[in-house]
Design an enzyme around this catalytic site. Structure first.
Site, PDB file in Angstrom:
ATOM      1  N   THR A  71       0.849  -1.199   0.000  1.00  0.00           N
ATOM      2  CA  THR A  71       0.000   0.000   0.000  1.00  0.00           C
ATOM      3  C   THR A  71       0.885   1.250   0.000  1.00  0.00           C
ATOM      4  O   THR A  71       0.614   2.215  -0.727  1.00  0.00           O
ATOM      5  CB  THR A  71      -0.942  -0.005   1.229  1.00  0.00           C
ATOM      6  OG1 THR A  71      -1.750  -1.185   1.154  1.00  0.00           O
ATOM      7  CG2 THR A  71      -1.841   1.211   1.260  1.00  0.00           C
ATOM      8  N   ASN A 151      -6.587  -9.776  -6.955  1.00  0.00           N
ATOM      9  CA  ASN A 151      -6.583 -10.465  -5.659  1.00  0.00           C
ATOM     10  C   ASN A 151      -7.890 -11.175  -5.358  1.00  0.00           C
ATOM     11  O   ASN A 151      -7.924 -12.097  -4.554  1.00  0.00           O
ATOM     12  CB  ASN A 151      -6.257  -9.476  -4.529  1.00  0.00           C
ATOM     13  CG  ASN A 151      -7.123  -8.253  -4.562  1.00  0.00           C
ATOM     14  OD1 ASN A 151      -7.131  -7.506  -5.537  1.00  0.00           O
ATOM     15  ND2 ASN A 151      -7.892  -8.032  -3.509  1.00  0.00           N
ATOM     16  N   GLN A 181      -0.007  -9.987  -6.047  1.00  0.00           N
ATOM     17  CA  GLN A 181      -0.510 -11.373  -6.056  1.00  0.00           C
ATOM     18  C   GLN A 181       0.195 -12.232  -7.103  1.00  0.00           C
ATOM     19  O   GLN A 181      -0.066 -13.431  -7.204  1.00  0.00           O
ATOM     20  CB  GLN A 181      -2.029 -11.391  -6.295  1.00  0.00           C
ATOM     21  CG  GLN A 181      -2.842 -10.695  -5.206  1.00  0.00           C
ATOM     22  CD  GLN A 181      -2.852 -11.454  -3.880  1.00  0.00           C
ATOM     23  OE1 GLN A 181      -2.404 -12.595  -3.777  1.00  0.00           O
ATOM     24  NE2 GLN A 181      -3.349 -10.803  -2.835  1.00  0.00           N
ATOM     25  N   SER A 201       4.575  -7.091  -1.993  1.00  0.00           N
ATOM     26  CA  SER A 201       4.302  -7.168  -0.560  1.00  0.00           C
ATOM     27  C   SER A 201       4.914  -8.433   0.036  1.00  0.00           C
ATOM     28  O   SER A 201       4.729  -9.525  -0.505  1.00  0.00           O
ATOM     29  CB  SER A 201       2.783  -7.171  -0.350  1.00  0.00           C
ATOM     30  OG  SER A 201       2.499  -7.353   1.011  1.00  0.00           O
ATOM     31  N   HIS A 203       4.241  -9.935   3.008  1.00  0.00           N
ATOM     32  CA  HIS A 203       3.398 -10.891   3.747  1.00  0.00           C
ATOM     33  C   HIS A 203       2.548 -11.783   2.843  1.00  0.00           C
ATOM     34  O   HIS A 203       1.895 -12.707   3.331  1.00  0.00           O
ATOM     35  CB  HIS A 203       2.553 -10.171   4.812  1.00  0.00           C
ATOM     36  CG  HIS A 203       1.392  -9.385   4.301  1.00  0.00           C
ATOM     37  ND1 HIS A 203       0.114  -9.887   4.277  1.00  0.00           N
ATOM     38  CD2 HIS A 203       1.305  -8.130   3.823  1.00  0.00           C
ATOM     39  CE1 HIS A 203      -0.712  -8.959   3.811  1.00  0.00           C
ATOM     40  NE2 HIS A 203      -0.020  -7.890   3.516  1.00  0.00           N
ATOM     41  N   THR A 239      14.897   5.192   9.141  1.00  0.00           N
ATOM     42  CA  THR A 239      16.034   4.279   9.313  1.00  0.00           C
ATOM     43  C   THR A 239      15.765   2.940   8.620  1.00  0.00           C
ATOM     44  O   THR A 239      14.718   2.326   8.833  1.00  0.00           O
ATOM     45  CB  THR A 239      16.292   4.055  10.822  1.00  0.00           C
ATOM     46  OG1 THR A 239      16.515   5.339  11.414  1.00  0.00           O
ATOM     47  CG2 THR A 239      17.507   3.169  11.047  1.00  0.00           C
ATOM     48  N   CYS A 324     -20.897  -7.589   5.579  1.00  0.00           N
ATOM     49  CA  CYS A 324     -22.189  -7.006   5.959  1.00  0.00           C
ATOM     50  C   CYS A 324     -21.963  -5.941   7.019  1.00  0.00           C
ATOM     51  O   CYS A 324     -21.217  -6.156   7.960  1.00  0.00           O
ATOM     52  CB  CYS A 324     -23.083  -8.073   6.572  1.00  0.00           C
ATOM     53  SG  CYS A 324     -23.485  -9.362   5.419  1.00  0.00           S
TER      54      CYS A 324
END
Ligand code: PLP
Length: 379
Positions: A71, A151, A181, A201, A203, A239, A324
Site C-alpha cells: 500500500t 486479488n 498477487q 508485498s 506478507h 532508518t 455485511c
C-alpha cells in the site's frame, strides 16, 4: 486446519524466521546510517540484501526501495509520479477492479483535480482493449495503473498486450503495475516486463507483515511520500531495517524456486475444486484462465459470511469480499464490475492457495462442504 486464505496473507516460513533472528543479533542491528564501523557493517548487510533482491526481480539495486507494505509502495508510485511530473498530463487511466491501495490513491488524485478515466473490464476480469484505446485516445494521460493478478479472482492481466497498446497510442504514459498477487506465482523479470513502477508485498509470500518493495525504473522521477533523513536515496526516509528487508529477501528466495512445480500443484487443486463445487451447484466466478492460486466461488443458498463461518467450524479458513454492515450489505465491487449479478456476488467466497496446500486438504474441504449443505441448507 485448512488455510485457504493465502491471498489475504500467508504464514511466515521457517527460513524467514531464521533470517530475522540472525539479523537481530547484536552487531548487525546497528543503525545502517551510523558513521562508526558497526553502522558501516549494517549498511553493507542492507545493501547486500538490496542487491540480491534486485537480482531476483531482474532489477538494478538502485531501482529497488524497501517500504512498509505494498500500500505504501502504491501510494508512493501513484501520488509521487503525478506530483513530480505535472507536465506529463492531467489524466490517469485504470480499472475499477484494482485493489483499494490503488483506487484510494486515484480518489485522492481526483480530489486534487486530476481526471481519472476507468477502462471497462470484461467478464474475464481483463480490461477491454477497445475501451483502453478509447481512453488513451482522449489524450493527456500521464499514468496508467493496472494489476498483474487480481486479488479477488486471480484474473491475469495480459500485460504484454496492454503495455504494447499504451506504448503505441500514448508513448509518454508511465505504467504502474501492482504485482502483489503475482510474485512467486509466475515468473517476473522487471528488466523485460515493461512497467515503470511496481509494488510488491512481503506478507503475501510468507514473510512477516511490515515489508514491501517499490520498483522504480531508472530514469523515472517520483516524489517521495515519506520525508526525513534522506535514507534510500531520499526516496523513502526512515532508518533502514535490515531485518525487514532480509525477511523479504528470504521469502523471495524461497518463492522464486520451483515456480512451475508449485503452479502445477495449485492447478491440480484448483481444477479438482472447480469440478467438485460446480457439480454441487456452486458457480465459479474466477475466469477459466485465472491464476490457479485463487478460486472465487459463489455457493448456492449461502451468503458469503454464512459460508465463511460454517467452514470455520471445521477449522477451514477462507475470505469473503462482501462484508455485511448493519446499514448496508456490501458486495464485491470487482465482481460487480465484471458483470456478475448482485445475488451471485453476495454468495461469493474466495479460496486462495499457497504452494504449501495439498490435494488432501482440497478433498477434505469438499467433504466438509457436503456436511455443511446437509446440516445448514434451508431447503
Ligand atoms: N495489492 C493487492 C493486489 C493486494 O492483494 C494487496 C493486499 O491485499 C495489496 C495491494 C496491499 O498490500 P499490503 O497489505 O502489503 O499493503
Amino acid at each position: 486446519m485448512i488455510y485457504f486464505d493465502n491471498s489475504a496473507t500467508t504464514f511466515v516460513s521457517e527460513a524467514v524466521r531464521a533470517k530475522m533472528i540472525e539479523l537481530t543479533e547484536d552487531p548487525v542491528s546497528a543503525n545502517p546510517g551510523a558513521l562508526h564501523k558497526l553502522g558501516n557493517k549494517a549498511m553493507e548487510t542492507y545493501e547486500g540484501i538490496r542487491r540480491e533482491t534486485a537480482g531476483l526481480l531482474g532489477a538494478k539495486p538502485e531501482e529497488i526501495f524497501f517500504t512498509s507494505c505494498a500500500t505504501e509502495s502504491a501510494n508512493t508510485a501513484i501520488k509521487g509520479y503525478m506530483s513530480r511530473n505535472r507536465r506529463a498530463g492531467n489524466a490517469v487511466i485504470s480499472t475499477k477492479t484494482e485493489h483499494k491501495a490503488t483506487l484510494e490513491c486515484l480518489e485522492y488524485l481526483a480530489k486534487q483535480g486530476y481526471e481519472i478515466r476507468y477502462v471497462k473490464a470484461g467478464m474475464d476480469g481483463k480490461p477491454v482493449e477497445a475501451s483502453l484505446v478509447e481512453e488513451l485516445n482522449k489524450g493527456d494521460v500521464a499514468l496508467a495503473c493496472f494489476t498483474l493478478v487480481n486479488n479477488e479472482t486471480g484474473a491475469v492481466l495480459p500485460f504484454e498486450d496492454i503495455s504494447r497498446t499504451i506504448r503505441s497510442v500514448s508513448p509518454s504514459t508511465a505504467i504502474y503495475l501492482d504485482c502483489v498477487q503475482a510474485l512467486g506465482k509466475m515468473p517476473i523479470d522487471l528488466s523485460k516486463l515493461g512497467a515503470d513502477m511496481c509494488s510488491f508485498s512481503g506478507h503475501k509470500i510468507h514473510s512477516v507483515k511490515g515489508n514491501g518493495v517499490l520498483y522504480i525504473k531508472k530514469g523515472i522521477k517520483v516524489d517521495p511520500l515519506i520525508l526525513g533523513g534522506g535514507q534510500q536515496d531520499g526516496m523513502r526516509s526512515g532508518t533502514q531495517s535490515p531485518v525487514l528487508a532480509g525477511a523479504f529477501l528470504a521469502a523471495l528466495k524461497e518463492v522464486s524456486e520451483g515456480i512451475e512445480e508449485a503452479r502445477e500443484k495449485a492447478c491440480e487443486i484448483n481444477s479438482y475444486l472447480r469440478k467438485e463445487l460446480s457439480e454441487r451447484g456452486a458457480k465459479i466466478l474466477s475466469p477459466d484462465d485465472a491464476l490457479p492460486y485463487v478460486l472465487n466461488v459463489s455457493f448456492q443458498g449461502f451468503e458469503s459470511e454464512t459460508m465463511l463461518h460454517c467452514l470455520e467450524i471445521y477449522d477451514i479458513y477462507v475470505s469473503t469480499v462482501s462484508a455485511c454492515s448493519a446499514k448496508q450489505k456490501k458486495v464485491s465491487y470487482v465482481l460487480l464490475e465484471m458483470g456478475v449479478d448482485r445475488k451471485t456476488a453476495a454468495n461469493a467466497v474466495r479460496l486462495s492457495f499457497s504452494r504449501y496446500n495439498t490435494m488432501d486438504e482440497a478433498k477434505e474441504f469438499i467433504t466438509h462442504v457436503d456436511e455443511i449443505y446437509d446440516q445448514f441448507l434451508v431447503r
